[in-house]
Design an enzyme around this catalytic site. Structure first.
Site, PDB file in Angstrom:
ATOM      1  N   GLU A  32      31.093  34.152  39.902  1.00 44.46           N
ATOM      2  CA  GLU A  32      31.943  34.366  41.069  1.00 44.46           C
ATOM      3  C   GLU A  32      32.872  33.194  41.340  1.00 44.46           C
ATOM      4  OE1 GLU A  32      28.276  36.817  43.145  1.00 44.46           O
ATOM      5  OE2 GLU A  32      29.177  35.134  44.204  1.00 44.46           O
ATOM      6  N   ASP A  35      26.725  47.507  41.840  1.00 43.30           N
ATOM      7  CA  ASP A  35      25.649  48.449  41.550  1.00 43.30           C
ATOM      8  C   ASP A  35      25.442  49.321  42.776  1.00 43.30           C
ATOM      9  OD1 ASP A  35      22.934  47.336  43.032  1.00 43.30           O
ATOM     10  OD2 ASP A  35      24.340  45.737  42.528  1.00 43.30           O
TER      11      ASP A  35
END
Length: 239
Positions: free
Chosen positions: A18, A205
Site C-alpha cells: 500500500e 475480497d
C-alpha cells in the site's frame, strides 16, 4: 504548482504494497525511523506529505497516527489501503470513501453502553471530514472511472473478517460497507487531536472466505488503484 503550506497531509497504509507505490511517486526529502516505523517526508503531486506503513491492526495504526501528529505536525490524516466488502454493490477493485468509521469489535454492553461504543465518546461513530471526503471521491472519479466509488461506513476490528456469518452480522448491525483493521483507530486518534481525517478503501475480497488463493493478487491490484487515487487526492489538497 507549489505545495500549499497550510496543508501537510499524513498518509498511512497498513502494508508494504500500500505504501511502496506512493513512495515511488513522491519526492522524498527526509526519513525518520521511530518505533520500527519509517516515516517518509516530502511532496506528492505538489502537496506536502508524510507517508508511513503503520503495520496491521489498530494499535499499530493508532501509534503511527499519533507519531505523525506529534513529530511532523500533519494537518490532515488519510488512511489508504484495502478492505473486505460487506455490501453487495462493492466488488473487487471498487472503492469506499468513509463518511464515518466504527469499531465493530468493541463491546462494553455489560456496563450499559450501546454495542461498539467506547465509554469516553458520545457516539459509536467517528465522522470523516466532509471536504476531504468530497475531494477523495473526485480523485476516484478522475483516475479510476472503471471502479464503483461510494461513500459509506468503514468498520474496523482486530480481526480478518472471512466468514459469511460474521460478514452478515457486521453489515446488519452497523450498516458498514467494508471491514478492515486500522481505520477506526486512526479516526479515533484524529478526533482526539482535532485533526480532520478520511479513510480510503479499495476492495480486495468479499470478507467471506472465498477466493483465498487469489487474495494476494487482488490485494496488489486494489492497492495500485488506491495509490493512483491518493496521488490525485494529494493534488486536490494542494490547490
Amino acid at each position: 504548482m507549489s505545495a500549499d503550506k497550510s496543508v501537510k497531509l499524513g498518509i498511512i497504509g497498513a502494508m508494504d504494497v500500500e505504501v511502496e507505490l506512493l513512495k515511488e511517486s513522491m519526492e522524498v526529502t527526509s526519513t525518520l525511523e521511530r518505533s520500527v516505523t519509517t516515516f517518509y517526508e516530502g511532496t506528492l503531486s505538489g502537496c506536502e506529505v508524510v507517508v508511513a506503513k503503520c503495520g496491521i491492526g489498530k494499535v499499530n495504526a493508532a501509534a503511527c497516527a499519533q507519531s505523525m501528529i506529534d513529530l511532523f505536525g500533519v494537518t490532515h490524516l488519510v488512511n489508504t489501503g484495502v478492505a473486505g466488502s460487506l455490501a453487495e454493490e462493492l466488488g473487487i477493485g471498487d472503492i469506499l470513501v468513509s463518511e464515518d468509521v466504527v469499531h465493530h469489535d468493541v463491546d462494553v454492553t455489560a456496563l450499559g453502553f450501546e454495542p461498539c461504543r467506547l465509554p469516553d465518546f458520545p457516539k459509536v461513530n467517528f465522522v470523516a471530514d466532509a471536504d476531504m471526503c468530497t475531494k477523495l471521491v473526485q480523485a476516484c472519479e478522475a483516475v479510476a472511472p472503471q471502479a464503483t466509488c461510494v461513500r459509506g461506513r468503514v468498520a474496523s476490528g482486530d480481526q480478518f473478517v472471512s466468514g459469511a456469518e460474521q460478514r452478515s452480522s457486521i453489515r446488519s448491525a452497523l450498516g458498514a460497507g467494508c471491514a478492515e483493521m486500522e481505520g477506526a483507530a486512526i479516526a479515533q486518534v484524529a478526533t482526539l487531536n482535532e485533526v480532520p481525517f478520511v479513510i480510503l478503501r479499495a476492495i480486495s475480497d468479499h470478507a467471506d472466505g472465498s477466493a483465498v488463493d487469489d487474495y494476494p493478487a487482488f490485494e496488489r491490484s486494489s492497492a495500485q488503484i488506491a495509490a493512483r487515487v491518493m496521488q490525485e487526492f494529494a493534488r486536490l489538497m494542494a490547490e
